[in-house]
Design a protein around this motif. Structure first.
Motif, PDB file in Angstrom:
ATOM      1  N   ASN A  27     -24.077 -13.655 138.096  1.00  0.00           N
ATOM      2  CA  ASN A  27     -23.809 -14.838 138.916  1.00  0.00           C
ATOM      3  C   ASN A  27     -24.247 -16.076 138.139  1.00  0.00           C
ATOM      4  O   ASN A  27     -25.342 -16.607 138.342  1.00  0.00           O
ATOM      5  CB  ASN A  27     -24.554 -14.751 140.251  1.00  0.00           C
ATOM      6  N   TYR A  54      -9.303 -13.272 139.642  1.00  0.00           N
ATOM      7  CA  TYR A  54      -9.841 -14.626 139.509  1.00  0.00           C
ATOM      8  C   TYR A  54      -8.704 -15.633 139.388  1.00  0.00           C
ATOM      9  O   TYR A  54      -7.639 -15.331 138.830  1.00  0.00           O
ATOM     10  CB  TYR A  54     -10.717 -14.748 138.266  1.00  0.00           C
ATOM     11  N   PRO A 103     -14.266 -17.076 134.297  1.00  0.00           N
ATOM     12  CA  PRO A 103     -14.489 -16.547 135.643  1.00  0.00           C
ATOM     13  C   PRO A 103     -15.834 -17.005 136.204  1.00  0.00           C
ATOM     14  O   PRO A 103     -16.860 -16.909 135.527  1.00  0.00           O
ATOM     15  CB  PRO A 103     -14.481 -15.023 135.424  1.00  0.00           C
ATOM     16  N   SER A 104     -15.820 -17.545 137.423  1.00  0.00           N
ATOM     17  CA  SER A 104     -17.027 -18.040 138.096  1.00  0.00           C
ATOM     18  C   SER A 104     -17.675 -19.214 137.368  1.00  0.00           C
ATOM     19  O   SER A 104     -18.854 -19.500 137.567  1.00  0.00           O
ATOM     20  CB  SER A 104     -18.063 -16.915 138.293  1.00  0.00           C
ATOM     21  N   HIS A 105     -16.922 -19.898 136.542  1.00  0.00           N
ATOM     22  CA  HIS A 105     -17.407 -21.076 135.828  1.00  0.00           C
ATOM     23  C   HIS A 105     -16.536 -22.283 136.180  1.00  0.00           C
ATOM     24  O   HIS A 105     -15.344 -22.133 136.463  1.00  0.00           O
ATOM     25  CB  HIS A 105     -17.352 -20.862 134.311  1.00  0.00           C
ATOM     26  N   SER A 109     -12.246 -19.736 140.212  1.00  0.00           N
ATOM     27  CA  SER A 109     -12.767 -19.127 141.439  1.00  0.00           C
ATOM     28  C   SER A 109     -14.085 -18.412 141.174  1.00  0.00           C
ATOM     29  O   SER A 109     -14.372 -17.970 140.061  1.00  0.00           O
ATOM     30  CB  SER A 109     -11.739 -18.155 142.024  1.00  0.00           C
ATOM     31  N   LYS A 110     -14.884 -18.306 142.227  1.00  0.00           N
ATOM     32  CA  LYS A 110     -16.229 -17.743 142.117  1.00  0.00           C
ATOM     33  C   LYS A 110     -16.306 -16.325 142.675  1.00  0.00           C
ATOM     34  O   LYS A 110     -15.795 -16.037 143.749  1.00  0.00           O
ATOM     35  CB  LYS A 110     -17.233 -18.642 142.867  1.00  0.00           C
ATOM     36  N   ALA A 111     -16.966 -15.476 141.921  1.00  0.00           N
ATOM     37  CA  ALA A 111     -17.231 -14.089 142.319  1.00  0.00           C
ATOM     38  C   ALA A 111     -18.170 -13.527 141.271  1.00  0.00           C
ATOM     39  O   ALA A 111     -18.261 -14.063 140.165  1.00  0.00           O
ATOM     40  CB  ALA A 111     -15.944 -13.274 142.382  1.00  0.00           C
ATOM     41  N   THR A 113     -19.507 -11.899 138.157  1.00  0.00           N
ATOM     42  CA  THR A 113     -18.840 -11.643 136.885  1.00  0.00           C
ATOM     43  C   THR A 113     -19.901 -11.254 135.868  1.00  0.00           C
ATOM     44  O   THR A 113     -21.056 -11.036 136.229  1.00  0.00           O
ATOM     45  CB  THR A 113     -18.043 -12.883 136.421  1.00  0.00           C
TER      46      THR A 113
END
Length: 273
Positions: A27, A54, A103-105, A109-111, A113
């Motif tokens: 995260n 993502y 991803p998640s940056h 989108s956030k999840a 990773t």
């Protein structure tokens, strides 16, 4: 005192603390962009692509430019906007510049990773763009060199590494020492990462990847007082990479190196000649 307590507790419950550590490294904590960085992003043509669930935000500046094409790859817990000052200088020289948020940056989108998922995703972007000129910051050099190593058909003409790690095991050692994890927790963490990612941590070494990659000209810039990645790691990568150019800088640190005028001068000059 806190580190001593963590070390003692993690010695007793290594699996529990390894799980906590794994949650942290899947995260990423991404800082807010400065107003100027947001402004530069707004000038780009923005689009969204899908990657394993993502929504990845991509950016293109100076689409009609007749100069060289160039791809930017940010580091872990970084984002495309971190390159704002470099983007402006490159566009002023008529470069067409591409970037994306991992991803998640950033604005992707956030999840949950991981460093490894980002590595594979960045490799896909490198292949799809087919760019011959590239700049990476920090951990960004891992997906670049890993992708070049595992895809012999990929070939870069010029590549700039603005700070670079070497062995991923060194990063785990640094984080463990900073927090105070016990040796048994560190071992459990490595086992957990390898199980979840199906990748061998000991094999994630930039100094090994670069031995079998196709890059015509490489420039490594690293601050002597970088507190995130010790300069010793960049020196080792350089020593293992015949023909690479290594320049030590000072007064920039790990992140301000992206905004330092002298560093940007070096980068632009490298790509123009």
């Amino acid at each position: 005192m806190k580190k001593k307590l963590i070390k003692a507790a993690s010695e007793l419950f290594p699996e529990h603390f390894a799980q906590l550590a794994f949650q942290q490294i899947t995260n990423p904590q991404v800082k807010k962009l400065r107003p100027h960085e947001l402004e530069v992003l707004q000038r780009a043509r923005q689009a969204t692509i899908s990657y394993k669930g993502y929504r990845i935000r991509t950016y293109t500046w100076n689409e009609q430019g007749h100069g060289k094409e160039l791809l930017l790859i940010h580091g872990w817990e970084g984002q495309a906007g971190n390159f704002a000052d470099i983007v402006e200088r490159l566009v002023a020289k008529d470069f067409r510049v591409y970037a994306f948020d991992g991803p998640s940056h950033g604005f992707s989108s956030k999840a949950p990773t991981s460093l490894f998922e980002y590595t594979l995703m960045a490799g896909t972007i490198i292949e799809e763009y087919g760019i011959k000129n590239l700049i990476s910051h920090s951990f960004g050099s891992v997906p670049v060199t890993y992708s070049l190593r595992t895809n012999p058909g990929l070939h870069l003409k010029k590549y700039v590494l603005l700070t670079t790690p070497d062995k991923f095991t060194e990063r785990i050692d640094q984080v463990s020492a900073k927090v105070g994890f016990s040796e048994s927790t560190k071992i459990k963490l490595v086992q957990l990462i390898e199980k979840e990612t199906n990748m061998k941590i000991a094999e994630l070494n930039v100094s090994e990847f670069i031995k079998k990659i196709r890059v015509d000209n490489a420039l490594i810039l690293h601050d002597v007082n970088d507190k995130v990645i010790p300069i010793s790691q960049a020196r080792h990568v350089h020593h293992q990479w015949p023909g690479s150019i290594f320049k030590e800088v000072s007064g920039t640190g790990h992140f301000r190196i992206l905004r330092n005028d002298k560093v940007i001068d070096e980068v632009v000059r490298f790509f123009l000649h």
